[in-house]
Design an enzyme around this catalytic site. Structure first.
Site, PDB file in Angstrom:
ATOM      1  CG  ASP A   1      -1.986  -1.016   0.993  1.00 10.08           C
ATOM      2  OD1 ASP A   1      -2.102  -1.563   0.056  1.00 10.08           O
ATOM      3  OD2 ASP A   1      -3.177  -0.725   1.382  1.00 10.08           O
TER       4      ASP A   1
ATOM      5  NE  ARG B   1      -1.204   2.041  13.030  1.00 11.37           N
ATOM      6  CZ  ARG B   1      -0.806   1.146  12.826  1.00 11.37           C
ATOM      7  NH1 ARG B   1       0.869   1.202  13.079  1.00 11.37           N
ATOM      8  NH2 ARG B   1      -0.935   0.186  12.058  1.00 11.37           N
TER       9      ARG B   1
ATOM     10  CG  ASP C   1      -4.412   1.884  12.340  1.00 11.11           C
ATOM     11  OD1 ASP C   1      -4.525   1.939  13.333  1.00 11.11           O
ATOM     12  OD2 ASP C   1      -3.938   1.013  11.632  1.00 11.11           O
TER      13      ASP C   1
ATOM     14  CB  SER D   1      -3.638  -8.071   6.539  1.00 11.68           C
ATOM     15  OG  SER D   1      -4.654  -7.558   7.507  1.00 11.68           O
TER      16      SER D   1
END
Length: 403
Positions: free
Chosen positions: A13, A93, A122, A178
């Site tokens: 990504d 994060r 996120d 994932s």
């Protein structure tokens, strides 16, 4: 030309997003925030970003800060989202956002970009943290841009984009799930894990722990010492936060500690299934709780326990940098001052059993608590105590009998 800082992992990504940002006319500074992701070649990741056109590729080692300033204060709160999840990704994060905003300032960039999707948590954590730190920085989330999604409707188009530009990517086929990892935990989601009849423990190839069934047949003992609510020593050796967590990951992991499978409620409103492993932090949460039992006043612990779910929500939702969180962190620093002591745990096939606990701050008095005679507690005093405690119940029972 605008300069943009991209939170860059080197995965599919963010590799595509890097190329797409360059196409849009941005100068891109790629930032890899090292949070202890295992099995990754840091220099190769940075070189890949340079080869793909980033004007700079920077690595920032934030492992110690992640443990010391984010994970350990959350531990002091005993904060678990929905009573289970230890917040390993959620904690990371806001730190990534702060690093990237700092680099925006240093590099003269006005845009901060990330690869989080428009469905997950996120995106909230990145954006809310960045806006709290510097509201003038523009947030760019390509997955929330319709034109980007139309161009890349699936994994096939992402891979084709990389192939056309000779951008190396590891995978060419969809994995059954994932994963996201740092030194605190590994999370697994999506793919086959979206099917609730999939056995998550059987499907996932866990990276930090063995299954309880495969753990040793003999228990292992571990000693953890706390000072003011913070872990400071492991088996008698003083270790910095990051090294202590890594050591406990090894110990807990080989004993099958710290795996969970939950269906959680995302901030955006949907339910999401996640499988997590956090062997070191699971051990720290239990050891910390046991030292607290010795050292903290009842009413203070009960107040903390009432507030703990709110702290977990703030962290999970992305409000680490908020006035409410600032106040709660100040509260817990004061509340944890007496939480010093040592606990000895026995680990056996996924179980954590307490062997002993000790503290100079202990509020436990064996003479008072004993069922035997002696100590400063006079049982006769309980007669008057209960007469006063029961007064409103006796009045109500007289006026409104329950018989």
């Amino acid at each position: 030309m605008k300069k943009c800082v991209l939170a860059y992992s080197g995965g599919l990504d963010t590799s595509v997003i890097l190329g797409w940002l360059i196409e849009q006319g941005y100068e891109v500074v790629a930032v890899y925030v090292d949070l202890g992701q295992p099995c990754e070649d840091r220099e190769a990741t940075l070189q890949k970003a340079r080869d793909c056109g980033a004007v700079k590729a920077l690595l920032v080692d934030a492992r110690e800060e992640l443990c010391r300033d984010f994970a350990f204060p959350t531990l002091q709160w005993q904060a678990r989202y929905e009573g289970t999840y230890l917040l390993g990704t959620s904690i990371a994060r806001p730190l990534i956002s702060r690093v990237c905003v700092d680099i925006c300032h240093a590099e003269g960039a006005t845009v901060f970009a990330h690869g989080a999707t428009g469905k997950g948590n996120d995106q909230c954590r990145f954006q809310l943290a960045a806006e709290a730190i510097d509201p003038t920085i523009e947030l760019l989330a390509p997955w929330r841009i319709a034109a980007f999604r139309e161009r890349f409707p699936g994994r096939k188009e992402l891979i084709e984009f990389c192939a056309a530009r000779a951008i190396p990517v590891k995978a060419s086929k969809e994995k059954p799930y994932s994963s996201d990892e740092n030194c605190l935990h590994t999370s697994y989601e999506a793919g086959l894990l979206e099917e609730l009849d999939t056995d998550g423990y059987a499907l996932v190839d866990f990276g930090m722990s063995v299954s309880p069934q495969e753990a040793p047949d003999e228990p292992e003992t571990v000693r953890i010492e706390f000072a003011a609510g913070l872990p400071v020593r492991l088996n008698g050796s003083e270790l910095p936060p990051h090294e202590l967590v890594l050591a406990l990951n090894d110990i807990g992991g080989r004993n099958g500690i710290g795996r969970i499978d939950i269906l959680e409620n995302r901030l955006v409103g949907m339910k999401s299934r996640g499988v997590y492993e956090a062997p070191g932090m699971t051990l720290l949460y239990e050891a910390h709780r046991l030292v607290e039992q010795l050292t903290l006043d009842r009413d203070l612990v009960h107040l903390r326990d009432r507030l703990s779910p709110e702290v977990a929500e703030l962290v999970y939702y992305g409000f680490w940098y908020s006035a409410k969180m600032d106040a709660l962190l100040a509260f817990i620093r004061e509340a944890q001052r007496p939480v010093s002591g040592e606990v000895e745990l026995s680990l056996y096939k996924g179980n954590i059993l307490v062997k002993s606990r000790a503290s100079r701050e202990s509020l436990y008095d064996a003479a008072i608590a004993s069922m035997e005679g002696g100590g400063s507690y006079d049982q006769t005093d309980a007669e008057g105590f209960l007469r006063i405690l029961g007064l409103p119940l006796r009045v109500q029972g007289t006026v409104r009998p329950r018989r």
